[in-house]
Design a protein around this motif. Sequence first.
Motif, PDB file in Angstrom:
ATOM      1  N   SER A  88      31.029 -14.682 -73.711  1.00  0.00           N
ATOM      2  CA  SER A  88      30.128 -14.002 -72.797  1.00  0.00           C
ATOM      3  C   SER A  88      30.841 -12.836 -72.127  1.00  0.00           C
ATOM      4  O   SER A  88      32.002 -12.937 -71.743  1.00  0.00           O
ATOM      5  CB  SER A  88      29.650 -14.987 -71.726  1.00  0.00           C
ATOM      6  OG  SER A  88      28.963 -14.299 -70.692  1.00  0.00           O
ATOM      7  N   ALA A  89      30.127 -11.731 -71.955  1.00  0.00           N
ATOM      8  CA  ALA A  89      30.685 -10.582 -71.242  1.00  0.00           C
ATOM      9  C   ALA A  89      30.631 -10.792 -69.743  1.00  0.00           C
ATOM     10  O   ALA A  89      31.360 -10.162 -69.000  1.00  0.00           O
ATOM     11  CB  ALA A  89      29.918  -9.319 -71.613  1.00  0.00           C
ATOM     12  N   LEU A 125      32.308  -9.016 -78.040  1.00  0.00           N
ATOM     13  CA  LEU A 125      32.306 -10.328 -77.380  1.00  0.00           C
ATOM     14  C   LEU A 125      31.172 -11.216 -77.907  1.00  0.00           C
ATOM     15  O   LEU A 125      31.380 -12.409 -78.136  1.00  0.00           O
ATOM     16  CB  LEU A 125      32.193 -10.159 -75.857  1.00  0.00           C
ATOM     17  CG  LEU A 125      33.445  -9.620 -75.160  1.00  0.00           C
ATOM     18  CD1 LEU A 125      33.126  -9.218 -73.722  1.00  0.00           C
ATOM     19  CD2 LEU A 125      34.573 -10.638 -75.193  1.00  0.00           C
ATOM     20  N   ILE A 178      31.723   0.099 -73.239  1.00  0.00           N
ATOM     21  CA  ILE A 178      31.149  -1.152 -72.739  1.00  0.00           C
ATOM     22  C   ILE A 178      30.206  -1.736 -73.781  1.00  0.00           C
ATOM     23  O   ILE A 178      30.224  -2.951 -74.044  1.00  0.00           O
ATOM     24  CB  ILE A 178      30.427  -0.932 -71.388  1.00  0.00           C
ATOM     25  CG1 ILE A 178      31.453  -0.653 -70.281  1.00  0.00           C
ATOM     26  CG2 ILE A 178      29.554  -2.146 -71.032  1.00  0.00           C
ATOM     27  CD1 ILE A 178      30.850  -0.127 -68.983  1.00  0.00           C
ATOM     28  N   ARG A 229      36.436  -4.467 -69.917  1.00  0.00           N
ATOM     29  CA  ARG A 229      35.034  -4.248 -69.575  1.00  0.00           C
ATOM     30  C   ARG A 229      34.876  -4.094 -68.064  1.00  0.00           C
ATOM     31  O   ARG A 229      34.185  -3.208 -67.574  1.00  0.00           O
ATOM     32  CB  ARG A 229      34.165  -5.399 -70.085  1.00  0.00           C
ATOM     33  CG  ARG A 229      32.691  -5.159 -69.852  1.00  0.00           C
ATOM     34  CD  ARG A 229      31.840  -6.357 -70.284  1.00  0.00           C
ATOM     35  NE  ARG A 229      30.443  -5.996 -70.360  1.00  0.00           N
ATOM     36  CZ  ARG A 229      29.650  -5.849 -69.300  1.00  0.00           C
ATOM     37  NH1 ARG A 229      30.129  -6.016 -68.086  1.00  0.00           N
ATOM     38  NH2 ARG A 229      28.386  -5.509 -69.455  1.00  0.00           N
ATOM     39  N   LYS A 266      37.433  -8.587 -72.051  1.00  0.00           N
ATOM     40  CA  LYS A 266      36.732  -8.899 -70.796  1.00  0.00           C
ATOM     41  C   LYS A 266      37.312  -8.127 -69.612  1.00  0.00           C
ATOM     42  O   LYS A 266      36.569  -7.603 -68.782  1.00  0.00           O
ATOM     43  CB  LYS A 266      36.771 -10.400 -70.524  1.00  0.00           C
ATOM     44  CG  LYS A 266      35.842 -11.192 -71.414  1.00  0.00           C
ATOM     45  CD  LYS A 266      35.838 -12.652 -71.001  1.00  0.00           C
ATOM     46  CE  LYS A 266      34.786 -13.433 -71.742  1.00  0.00           C
ATOM     47  NZ  LYS A 266      34.654 -14.797 -71.212  1.00  0.00           N
ATOM     48  N   ILE A 317      32.353  -3.228 -76.494  1.00  0.00           N
ATOM     49  CA  ILE A 317      32.969  -4.473 -76.012  1.00  0.00           C
ATOM     50  C   ILE A 317      31.952  -5.594 -75.994  1.00  0.00           C
ATOM     51  O   ILE A 317      32.232  -6.715 -76.446  1.00  0.00           O
ATOM     52  CB  ILE A 317      33.604  -4.262 -74.620  1.00  0.00           C
ATOM     53  CG1 ILE A 317      34.845  -3.360 -74.732  1.00  0.00           C
ATOM     54  CG2 ILE A 317      33.942  -5.597 -73.962  1.00  0.00           C
ATOM     55  CD1 ILE A 317      35.383  -2.866 -73.391  1.00  0.00           C
ATOM     56  N   ASP A 318      30.757  -5.317 -75.473  1.00  0.00           N
ATOM     57  CA  ASP A 318      29.711  -6.346 -75.413  1.00  0.00           C
ATOM     58  C   ASP A 318      29.366  -6.862 -76.814  1.00  0.00           C
ATOM     59  O   ASP A 318      29.211  -8.066 -77.027  1.00  0.00           O
ATOM     60  CB  ASP A 318      28.452  -5.807 -74.728  1.00  0.00           C
ATOM     61  CG  ASP A 318      28.624  -5.649 -73.220  1.00  0.00           C
ATOM     62  OD1 ASP A 318      29.623  -6.151 -72.652  1.00  0.00           O
ATOM     63  OD2 ASP A 318      27.744  -5.012 -72.609  1.00  0.00           O
TER      64      ASP A 318
END
Length: 141
Positions: A136-137, A130, A123, A86, A83, A126-127
Amino acid sequence: MKRISLVLAACALATACSPQAEEPAVAAPEAPAAADAHGGMEGGMAAPAPGDSVATQGYKASMNTMMEAMPAFTGDADIDFMKQMRGHHVAAVSMARVELAQGKDAQARNLAQEVITAQEREITLIDAWLAQKGASAAPAA
């Protein structure tokens, strides 16, 4: 090698500026620093200053948005890393877009484009990570 040094320096700066450091390496100052006449930091935020160029305004906005949008730490090292990373990546893309809009130097502009490409790809990773973990991002409201 220069690019790696730049990225490492940027990561170190971004980490040092994080408003939610769990355990500071050094004691925090008693009071937040006041903005100087040249638009320095005020309470960890980049204060606007008269005479700021369009680029400086954009960079300060990128940093301030990042700092305001950083999610709270959860205590889970992996989720917190993803997080927080991100948030830094989103800010890096924003700053790179300022460089593309305002910068003149070909090497700086090329690096800015490379930053956008790499950070947007990360990103997305990462999303997905997650989402797989049920986290939640989006930063907590």
